[in-house]
Design an enzyme around this catalytic site. Sequence first.
Site, PDB file in Angstrom:
ATOM      1  N   ASP A 173      46.078  13.663  13.146  1.00 37.30           N
ATOM      2  CA  ASP A 173      47.230  13.648  12.743  1.00 37.30           C
ATOM      3  C   ASP A 173      47.467  14.116  11.239  1.00 37.30           C
ATOM      4  OD1 ASP A 173      45.901  11.179  12.561  1.00 37.30           O
ATOM      5  OD2 ASP A 173      47.637  10.226  11.588  1.00 37.30           O
TER       6      ASP A 173
ATOM      7  N   LEU B 210      -7.620 -13.678 -11.957  1.00 37.33           N
ATOM      8  CA  LEU B 210      -7.091 -12.787 -12.779  1.00 37.33           C
ATOM      9  C   LEU B 210      -7.946 -12.015 -13.667  1.00 37.33           C
ATOM     10  CD1 LEU B 210      -4.355 -15.582 -14.076  1.00 37.33           C
ATOM     11  CD2 LEU B 210      -3.859 -13.687 -12.588  1.00 37.33           C
TER      12      LEU B 210
ATOM     13  N   LYS C  92     -14.856 -13.505 -13.945  1.00 33.72           N
ATOM     14  CA  LYS C  92     -15.409 -12.949 -12.466  1.00 33.72           C
ATOM     15  C   LYS C  92     -16.554 -12.134 -12.773  1.00 33.72           C
ATOM     16  CE  LYS C  92     -11.787 -10.461 -11.301  1.00 33.72           C
ATOM     17  NZ  LYS C  92     -10.932 -10.748 -12.357  1.00 33.72           N
TER      18      LYS C  92
ATOM     19  N   SER D  32      -8.315  -8.375  -6.640  1.00 38.79           N
ATOM     20  CA  SER D  32      -8.000  -8.230  -5.638  1.00 38.79           C
ATOM     21  C   SER D  32      -6.887  -9.182  -5.410  1.00 38.79           C
ATOM     22  CB  SER D  32      -9.159  -8.697  -4.512  1.00 38.79           C
ATOM     23  OG  SER D  32      -9.749  -9.750  -5.136  1.00 38.79           O
TER      24      SER D  32
END
Lengths: 311, 640
Positions: B176, B477, B482, B550
């Site tokens: 329209d 950490l 580690k 990890s």
Amino acid sequence: MNSQSVIHTGGQVATLTHLQRLEAESIQIMREVVAAADNPVMLYSVGKDSACMLHLAKKAFYPAPPPFPLLHVDTTWKFRAMYDLRDRAAAQAGMELIVHHNPEAMEKGINPFDHGSLHTDMWKTDGLKQALTKFNFDVAFGGARRDEEKSRAKERVFSFRSANHRWDPKNQRPELWKLYNTRKGKGESIRVFPLSNWTELDIWQYIHLENIDIVPLYFSDLRPVVERDGLLIMVDDDRFRLREGEQPMMKSVRFRTLGCYPLTGAVESNAKTLPEVIQEMLLTTTSERQGRAIDHDQSASMEKKKQEGYF
Amino acid sequence: MNHEMKSPVYVTDTLISQDIDAYLLKHQHKTMLRFITCGSVDDGKSTLIGRLLYDSKMIFEDQLASLESDSKVVGTQGGEIDFALLVDGLAAEREQGITIDVAYRFFATDKRKFIVADTPGHEQYTRNMVTGASTADLAVILIDARQGVLTQTRRHSYLVNLLGIQNVVLAVNKMDLVDYSAERFYDIVADYSHFAKQIGMDSFLPIPISGLKGDNIVEKSPNMHWYQGPTLLGHLEEAPVSDTRMLDQPFRMAVQWVNRPNLDFRGFAGQIGAGMVRPGDAIRVLPSGKTTTVKSIVTYDGDLDLAVAGQSVTLTFADEIDCSRGDMIVQSDQPCEVADQFEATVVWMAEQEMLPGRPYLLKIGTQTVTATVTEPKYEVNVNTLEHLASKTLGLNAIGVVNISTDRPIPFEAYAQNPDLGGFILIDRMTNATVAAGMIHFALRRSQNIHWQALDVNRDAHAALKNQKPAVVWFTGLSGSGKSTIANIVEKKLHALGKHTFLLDGDNIRHGLNRDLGFTDADRVENIRRVGEVARLMTDAGLIVLTAFISPFRSERQMVRDLMAPGEFVEVFVDTPLEVAEARDVKGLYKKARSGQLKNFTGIDSPYEQPQNAELTVNTVELTPEDAAERIVQYVLREMS
């Protein structure tokens, strides 16, 4: 609905009808739940949707009875005819029926005359949470349909609830194909809606075709009612408190939806058979929930109730 | 908005009032079509659906009353009826004026029941659109006639085609507003045809409409005599549904549940995914491959002579063969494929990006297995269709990946059968549905790898060294200690005559893993490789010590799963962040804090503490020497 209806006389296989497709889908959903859940339960409210859901459960697990109990979270204010059918239907299905009453609501005498929305909150919303916690149910079937109300139109078939039984509409899992992710964290539970894609007409048509037993209140009969706040309320027992000037009158009425009798409006009707009820429904122009006082306040009220744990 | 729309005229089937039984009988045989509507924000989607509900008399008086009052408060039609409000359900969306989730709507005509999935148009809701499209038989793609084919149109069309929807309607809306111009319509159709060909869409049906005015929705438009095709609703009533397509294929049924009410009955319940089945048919159970024949098709309504795709049934077999949930029952002489490696298209649906190498749960049919995905072969830019190189997939990204499952699964290509080739991926920790996938084909290499049966096996290696192999996995950490502790442990074990090897950043990151950086995806791959190397070393009989941050639980679990039971010892080197940062042996924390070092664990990348480590050593309370001694005692006690 046996296999004959899918065969044309010419021997050619036709498409399943809409009710066959809906039935197969609901059965698939129920079996998925039973395969995955530790302790499922079916919420049974004795209405026509519950009747349909129970019938589908019988089909899904036949020849075994449905491998879970029925749970009715009762308010003590249901129609007497509902209690009759409830006990009969559970026995016929060979299922255990657990009826839970919120002890606190019981003790305080919570009722629909004095306590307004607290009546629904305590008996139904709190009662449901109590029952699910008490029996450790991890999955609960409910008979809600998506065509009932706008917020339900968006709810998943498998709808997760937090450990506090809350629904988070903005954080729903995507649900693709027929693959339902049934994994949940500790304390979380799932509400499952096997009738999600059924409409009110589908339910009626299925009840008609399958000859499912429903509460007689759905059919018209002469019943004592009073007109109150624009609703026709049935005087179902002598606990009903008549206001000044109110006089029960016998009218030919029926109910389009069933709940606590003082909160459920009847419609004047002469429909005494299921086809007549369906006929009337198809010719009427008001939607089903209008007979219920609960979500009249505002259009988003059902969404709020659901977030808080109402089914 | 035309004024006459405000008072609906309920023209109902005369049969309803005259002969309700005849009416019910007629409607019992209706079929059901599910379709999806898609389009951009202002294409008039919700208005169109509102219009379909309205024209099929699915709006009740009370809904209309609430619609009228809502239209005045939040409507966008200047107080006139806003059909979109019927559809936009959730309160939040109504306030924002956009659709953010999939809403399902229902309407029916004399011929059909329809379920419409109304899905959002924005790019950030791609996953919602894919969800809506996954169950659709047909898609209506809306275009604003004034705008023509937009980026969003292309994206939606791509997704519709990706999900395998074969019936596509191109609804050119708001005709329209372009004076019902045939020329405008055909320009848009030509434009779209060109694009459809590009994405491999076989066919589509263009219809010029106006949702607002009702042109070509139910009735042929008096304003567009140049258009000879069906109306939108007319087409929706005639289009074929998906189940029909599955009837011609060989029989497939995934077993959902084994029904054993008593010792005399054993039935296999499921929904038929393709083809049909009769009692006496020869069938095969996959993946086992065992064969038998169907004894009966059991239902509540009595045994059936025939069941077809889409029906939920229970089958019994002539012979007692193994069959359980997840197995696939197939036509014996036309089984489906079974494989454990696939190529697939994946639509990523989670905020957290895809991590290649991380194990996810994969649900396909009725079975759930563990699966890992490779890096994408490419990511698709859904707006331009370009193939992009990518290492991962973020929210709403679509890419092609290889997938490997921990066991062989029966499947079919998604294009052949969505029920057998569509899958979802689930995160094992959060249980969220993170992706949807569509299998293309199996990778042949899975069938070619044969493990050599070694004569000198792992037991022989370990026996010669007179020890039990193990992996002692240090996690913690950066700067937690580690490597220091692992070194002391290795010295002590060596002194005791044990055969050991220490894997740490120095000998792995500089060699085997020098191609990896520190993004989440690279960290996952880093750990996967270390895990595989450690496993080979345990096969050689060694006691392997590893010292890697990890940070993710999932990958430590993955490595644990690689090892034989009892051979994985997780040691949590527990050092609070502030202590590790104060030590800052390598000066890395300082760099990370100043922004010179990205993705540094503890600073701008998470560390997920172990929940069930075999050992935890607290380096604030223990000296490295004491910590190491404790670990050595554990290894000697548990590993002998």
